[in-house]
Design a protein around this motif. Structure first.
Motif, mmCIF file in Angstrom:
data_model
loop_
_atom_site.group_PDB
_atom_site.id
_atom_site.type_symbol
_atom_site.label_atom_id
_atom_site.label_comp_id
_atom_site.label_asym_id
_atom_site.label_seq_id
_atom_site.Cartn_x
_atom_site.Cartn_y
_atom_site.Cartn_z
ATOM 1 N N LEU A 118 65.894 52.040 34.457
ATOM 2 C CA LEU A 118 65.919 50.949 33.490
ATOM 3 C C LEU A 118 64.929 49.855 33.895
ATOM 4 O O LEU A 118 64.208 49.311 33.051
ATOM 5 C CB LEU A 118 67.343 50.378 33.384
ATOM 6 N N LYS A 119 64.909 49.569 35.213
ATOM 7 C CA LYS A 119 63.975 48.549 35.707
ATOM 8 C C LYS A 119 62.532 48.994 35.494
ATOM 9 O O LYS A 119 61.696 48.210 35.050
ATOM 10 C CB LYS A 119 64.222 48.316 37.195
ATOM 11 N N ARG A 120 62.245 50.276 35.777
ATOM 12 C CA ARG A 120 60.885 50.797 35.577
ATOM 13 C C ARG A 120 60.494 50.721 34.109
ATOM 14 O O ARG A 120 59.393 50.288 33.760
ATOM 15 C CB ARG A 120 60.809 52.256 36.049
ATOM 16 N N ARG A 121 61.418 51.149 33.239
ATOM 17 C CA ARG A 121 61.107 51.135 31.802
ATOM 18 C C ARG A 121 60.957 49.705 31.293
ATOM 19 O O ARG A 121 60.089 49.440 30.452
ATOM 20 C CB ARG A 121 62.189 51.876 31.022
ATOM 21 N N SER A 122 61.809 48.810 31.814
ATOM 22 C CA SER A 122 61.693 47.404 31.410
ATOM 23 C C SER A 122 60.340 46.858 31.840
ATOM 24 O O SER A 122 59.676 46.143 31.078
ATOM 25 C CB SER A 122 62.835 46.602 32.036
ATOM 26 N N HIS A 123 59.927 47.210 33.052
ATOM 27 C CA HIS A 123 58.624 46.771 33.555
ATOM 28 C C HIS A 123 57.513 47.370 32.699
ATOM 29 O O HIS A 123 56.559 46.676 32.320
ATOM 30 C CB HIS A 123 58.471 47.206 35.020
ATOM 31 N N ARG A 124 57.663 48.658 32.357
ATOM 32 C CA ARG A 124 56.657 49.346 31.518
ATOM 33 C C ARG A 124 56.615 48.697 30.138
ATOM 34 O O ARG A 124 55.529 48.495 29.578
ATOM 35 C CB ARG A 124 57.028 50.833 31.415
ATOM 36 N N VAL A 125 57.817 48.349 29.580
ATOM 37 C CA VAL A 125 57.864 47.698 28.265
ATOM 38 C C VAL A 125 57.159 46.341 28.347
ATOM 39 O O VAL A 125 56.401 45.968 27.438
ATOM 40 C CB VAL A 125 59.324 47.547 27.785
ATOM 41 N N THR A 126 57.391 45.622 29.441
ATOM 42 C CA THR A 126 56.738 44.316 29.599
ATOM 43 C C THR A 126 55.225 44.489 29.654
ATOM 44 O O THR A 126 54.469 43.729 28.999
ATOM 45 C CB THR A 126 57.233 43.633 30.887
ATOM 46 N N ILE A 127 54.769 45.483 30.397
ATOM 47 C CA ILE A 127 53.316 45.743 30.490
ATOM 48 C C ILE A 127 52.760 46.117 29.128
ATOM 49 O O ILE A 127 51.733 45.584 28.683
ATOM 50 C CB ILE A 127 53.038 46.851 31.534
ATOM 51 N N LEU A 128 53.467 47.039 28.425
ATOM 52 C CA LEU A 128 52.995 47.451 27.103
ATOM 53 C C LEU A 128 53.031 46.300 26.111
ATOM 54 O O LEU A 128 52.127 46.164 25.265
ATOM 55 C CB LEU A 128 53.836 48.626 26.598
ATOM 56 N N ASP A 129 54.054 45.460 26.227
ATOM 57 C CA ASP A 129 54.149 44.294 25.341
ATOM 58 C C ASP A 129 52.986 43.337 25.595
ATOM 59 O O ASP A 129 52.393 42.823 24.644
ATOM 60 C CB ASP A 129 55.488 43.604 25.570
ATOM 61 N N THR A 130 52.670 43.151 26.874
ATOM 62 C CA THR A 130 51.542 42.276 27.228
ATOM 63 C C THR A 130 50.251 42.856 26.681
ATOM 64 O O THR A 130 49.423 42.137 26.099
ATOM 65 C CB THR A 130 51.455 42.114 28.753
ATOM 66 N N GLU A 131 50.021 44.168 26.811
ATOM 67 C CA GLU A 131 48.817 44.829 26.290
ATOM 68 C C GLU A 131 48.756 44.708 24.778
ATOM 69 O O GLU A 131 47.686 44.469 24.199
ATOM 70 C CB GLU A 131 48.790 46.306 26.703
ATOM 71 N N LEU A 132 49.944 44.902 24.131
ATOM 72 C CA LEU A 132 49.989 44.792 22.670
ATOM 73 C C LEU A 132 49.620 43.386 22.231
ATOM 74 O O LEU A 132 48.865 43.220 21.261
ATOM 75 C CB LEU A 132 51.389 45.161 22.173
ATOM 76 N N GLN A 133 50.100 42.377 22.961
ATOM 77 C CA GLN A 133 49.743 40.991 22.612
ATOM 78 C C GLN A 133 48.248 40.769 22.781
ATOM 79 O O GLN A 133 47.612 40.135 21.948
ATOM 80 C CB GLN A 133 50.517 40.010 23.499
ATOM 81 N N LYS A 134 47.724 41.320 23.866
ATOM 82 C CA LYS A 134 46.277 41.176 24.099
ATOM 83 C C LYS A 134 45.488 41.843 22.983
ATOM 84 O O LYS A 134 44.517 41.281 22.472
ATOM 85 C CB LYS A 134 45.881 41.775 25.442
ATOM 86 N N GLN A 135 45.923 43.078 22.621
ATOM 87 C CA GLN A 135 45.209 43.788 21.565
ATOM 88 C C GLN A 135 45.374 43.087 20.209
ATOM 89 O O GLN A 135 44.444 43.019 19.416
ATOM 90 C CB GLN A 135 45.714 45.231 21.475
ATOM 91 N N THR A 136 46.564 42.527 20.000
ATOM 92 C CA THR A 136 46.792 41.793 18.744
ATOM 93 C C THR A 136 45.912 40.549 18.721
ATOM 94 O O THR A 136 45.294 40.239 17.687
ATOM 95 C CB THR A 136 48.282 41.380 18.628
ATOM 96 N N GLU A 137 45.804 39.873 19.848
ATOM 97 C CA GLU A 137 44.941 38.677 19.919
ATOM 98 C C GLU A 137 43.481 39.077 19.728
ATOM 99 O O GLU A 137 42.720 38.397 19.026
ATOM 100 C CB GLU A 137 45.132 37.974 21.261
ATOM 101 N N ALA A 138 43.128 40.220 20.362
ATOM 102 C CA ALA A 138 41.736 40.690 20.237
ATOM 103 C C ALA A 138 41.458 41.087 18.793
ATOM 104 O O ALA A 138 40.386 40.787 18.235
ATOM 105 C CB ALA A 138 41.491 41.857 21.183
ATOM 106 N N ALA A 139 42.408 41.771 18.151
ATOM 107 C CA ALA A 139 42.211 42.187 16.770
ATOM 108 C C ALA A 139 42.146 40.956 15.863
ATOM 109 O O ALA A 139 41.339 40.901 14.922
ATOM 110 C CB ALA A 139 43.356 43.107 16.338
ATOM 111 N N ALA A 140 42.963 39.961 16.157
ATOM 112 C CA ALA A 140 42.957 38.750 15.358
ATOM 113 C C ALA A 140 41.630 38.022 15.565
ATOM 114 O O ALA A 140 41.066 37.474 14.636
ATOM 115 C CB ALA A 140 44.120 37.865 15.741
ATOM 116 N N TYR A 141 41.123 38.017 16.784
ATOM 117 C CA TYR A 141 39.869 37.371 17.092
ATOM 118 C C TYR A 141 38.716 38.080 16.383
ATOM 119 O O TYR A 141 37.814 37.456 15.858
ATOM 120 C CB TYR A 141 39.661 37.329 18.606
#
Length: 143
Positions: A118-141
């Motif tokens: 659960l901790k690994r998946r939570s960490h992975r979700v956090t990483i993926l969420d951070t990447e998604l935010q970056k990609q969303t910001e990049a796409a918005a930019y």
């Protein structure tokens, strides 16, 4: 001769009086003995009756004692059977306690692995969420 006859008659009368006295005494003695025999027979009958009652009570007590001994033996046999059953139940309980301890240990291991996963998946979700935010910001930019 006449005096001798009178003396003999007195002696005969005296002997007859003594005989009558002795007969009377003998009758009184026999009567007393008969009464004593009757009293002793009655006492003997009472003692015999008492003895019979005591023997009957003793036999009844013996029967009760035997019944109690049989009940006691039966209870002792039941007690031994219960103790045997108790021993079997204790063995079964120890076996089940061992199984419970093994299951608890297994459950703790599974819980620990689950929490690690659960901790690994939570960490992975956090990483993926951070990447998604970056990609969303990049796409918005880029748009």
């Amino acid at each position: 001769v006449a005096m001798e006859t009178v003396s003999l008659e007195h002696q005969i009368q005296s002997v007859q009086r003594h005989i009558a006295f002795l007969k009377k005494e003998q009758m009184e003695l026999l009567h007393g003995l008969h009464l004593e025999i009757l009293r002793l027979q009655k006492h003997c009958s009472e003692l015999t009756h008492d003895l019979e009652i005591k023997e009957l009570e003793a036999r009844q007590q013996d029967v009760l004692d035997q019944e109690l001994e049989e009940k006691c033996r039966a209870m002792e046999a039941q007690l031994q059977e219960k103790e045997k059953d108790n021993l079997e139940l204790r063995k079964e309980l120890r076996h089940k306690e061992t199984l419970v301890a093994a299951l608890r240990s297994s459950l703790r291991n599974k819980e620990r692995r689950f929490l690690e996963e659960l901790k690994r998946r939570s960490h992975r979700v956090t990483i993926l969420d951070t990447e998604l935010q970056k990609q969303t910001e990049a796409a918005a930019y880029l748009s």
